[in-house]
Write a protein that holds these residues in place. Structure first.
Motif, mmCIF file in Angstrom:
data_model
loop_
_atom_site.group_PDB
_atom_site.id
_atom_site.type_symbol
_atom_site.label_atom_id
_atom_site.label_comp_id
_atom_site.label_asym_id
_atom_site.label_seq_id
_atom_site.Cartn_x
_atom_site.Cartn_y
_atom_site.Cartn_z
ATOM 1 N N LEU A 249 -0.994 -1.521 7.476
ATOM 2 C CA LEU A 249 -0.528 -2.734 6.815
ATOM 3 C C LEU A 249 -0.900 -2.729 5.338
ATOM 4 N N LYS A 250 -2.152 -2.407 5.055
ATOM 5 C CA LYS A 250 -2.607 -2.392 3.665
ATOM 6 C C LYS A 250 -1.883 -1.306 2.869
ATOM 7 N N ALA A 251 -1.697 -0.130 3.473
ATOM 8 C CA ALA A 251 -1.008 0.956 2.773
ATOM 9 C C ALA A 251 0.438 0.585 2.484
ATOM 10 N N THR A 252 1.089 -0.071 3.436
ATOM 11 C CA THR A 252 2.488 -0.472 3.245
ATOM 12 C C THR A 252 2.623 -1.396 2.041
ATOM 13 N N LEU A 253 1.743 -2.391 1.958
ATOM 14 C CA LEU A 253 1.830 -3.315 0.824
ATOM 15 C C LEU A 253 1.554 -2.583 -0.484
ATOM 16 N N ARG A 254 0.553 -1.710 -0.510
ATOM 17 C CA ARG A 254 0.247 -0.982 -1.751
ATOM 18 C C ARG A 254 1.423 -0.142 -2.218
ATOM 19 N N ILE A 255 2.085 0.519 -1.279
ATOM 20 C CA ILE A 255 3.240 1.351 -1.629
ATOM 21 C C ILE A 255 4.382 0.509 -2.157
ATOM 22 N N LEU A 256 4.688 -0.590 -1.483
ATOM 23 C CA LEU A 256 5.807 -1.439 -1.888
ATOM 24 C C LEU A 256 5.562 -2.083 -3.253
ATOM 25 N N LEU A 257 4.312 -2.459 -3.513
ATOM 26 C CA LEU A 257 3.998 -3.124 -4.784
ATOM 27 C C LEU A 257 3.596 -2.143 -5.874
ATOM 28 N N GLY A 258 3.541 -0.854 -5.549
ATOM 29 C CA GLY A 258 3.220 0.149 -6.551
ATOM 30 C C GLY A 258 1.774 0.134 -6.979
ATOM 31 N N ASN A 259 0.857 -0.330 -6.094
ATOM 32 C CA ASN A 259 -0.568 -0.389 -6.444
ATOM 33 C C ASN A 259 -1.241 0.941 -6.134
#
Length: 259
Positions: A249-259
């Motif tokens: 979950l955390k990795a998905t958000l980081r990838i989508l937001l470019g973090n």
């Protein structure tokens, strides 16, 4: 007066990190992060969105670690392949066809608009953006959308909890958090991880209840867990869900937001 012998005592060693290369059965060579952890009790091999990691306890030799890797290289190849299949691509205009939300993947439609904005309809998500919108603008719009959805969930759940609390939280804010799912500041402010909006709603609710119960008990005593169980009887299942799905979950958000 400070104990002079304590001041002279050596400080506990921290993590030691390097990397080792491993040849898989198909000829590929992969990098494995190698971490010597003073708290580790045994050799452990794990795989997540960041790649493979070998954890060594303080007394394990590097040679023992290399033998352990060789013995588990077939398992490692399977795990790496699974993560490659499950990996989500960064947000890309006209190419991203679905987006995650509340433990589901919703179809995404792109259209032209005056400014970058993502909205939800009854059947899909619609991402409107001008032709000249860059990646940063699209990612900001996505973050604003996820924050709005998270606040909508909060608005449904928080009022039910307030009557049983000694005081309401001073404020609740959503952040992209690296390891925690939530925290309570001394002033009563609650911070929640934005990736909770990607999780199943019951898990999101559990984290909210957990942090609100710290307004009653600041520790993790038995009394605290009784308060949590009163409000969320299935909290153990939600904790297990985060153990299984949290990194993804955390990795998905980081990838989508470019973090």
């Amino acid at each position: 007066m400070p104990d002079p012998f304590r001041l002279l005592a050596p400080k506990p060693r921290g993590l030691e990190r390097d990397a080792v290369e491993l040849a898989l059965a198909d000829g590929r060579r992969v990098q494995v992060a190698r971490v010597r952890d003073p708290r580790a009790r045994r050799l452990r091999l794990s795989v997540d969105e960041r790649g493979a990691r070998l954890t060594l306890p303080p007394r394990a030799s590097l040679a023992a670690g290399e033998r352990f890797l060789a013995e588990h290289r077939d398992w490692l190849a399977v795990q790496l392949a699974q993560y490659a299949c499950d990996a989500i691509a960064p947000l890309q205009r006209d190419a991203t066809a679905t987006l995650p939300l509340r433990s589901a993947r919703l179809p995404l439609r792109w259209e032209s608009g005056r400014y970058a904005r993502l909205r939800r309809t009854d059947t899909a998500l619609v991402f409107a953006a001008p032709a000249g919108a860059d990646d940063a603008a699209l990612r900001r719009a996505l973050r604003d959308f996820y924050t709005g959805e998270a606040r909508a969930d909060l608005g449904r759940w928080l009022p039910r909890q307030l009557p049983s609390l000694p005081r309401p939280p001073r404020r609740v804010q959503f952040k992209v958090m690296s390891s925690q799912w939530g925290s309570l500041a001394p002033d009563g402010s609650v911070a929640l991880d934005l990736s909770l909006v990607l999780a199943r709603p019951s898990a999101f609710q559990y984290v909210l209840v957990h942090e609100l119960c710290h307004l009653i008990r600041p520790d993790h005593s038995r009394t605290f867990w009784r308060e949590v169980e009163t409000r969320c009887p299935a909290w153990r299942a939600e904790r297990d869900y985060f153990h299984a799905e949290g990194r993804r979950l955390k990795a998905t958000l980081r990838i989508l937001l470019g973090n």
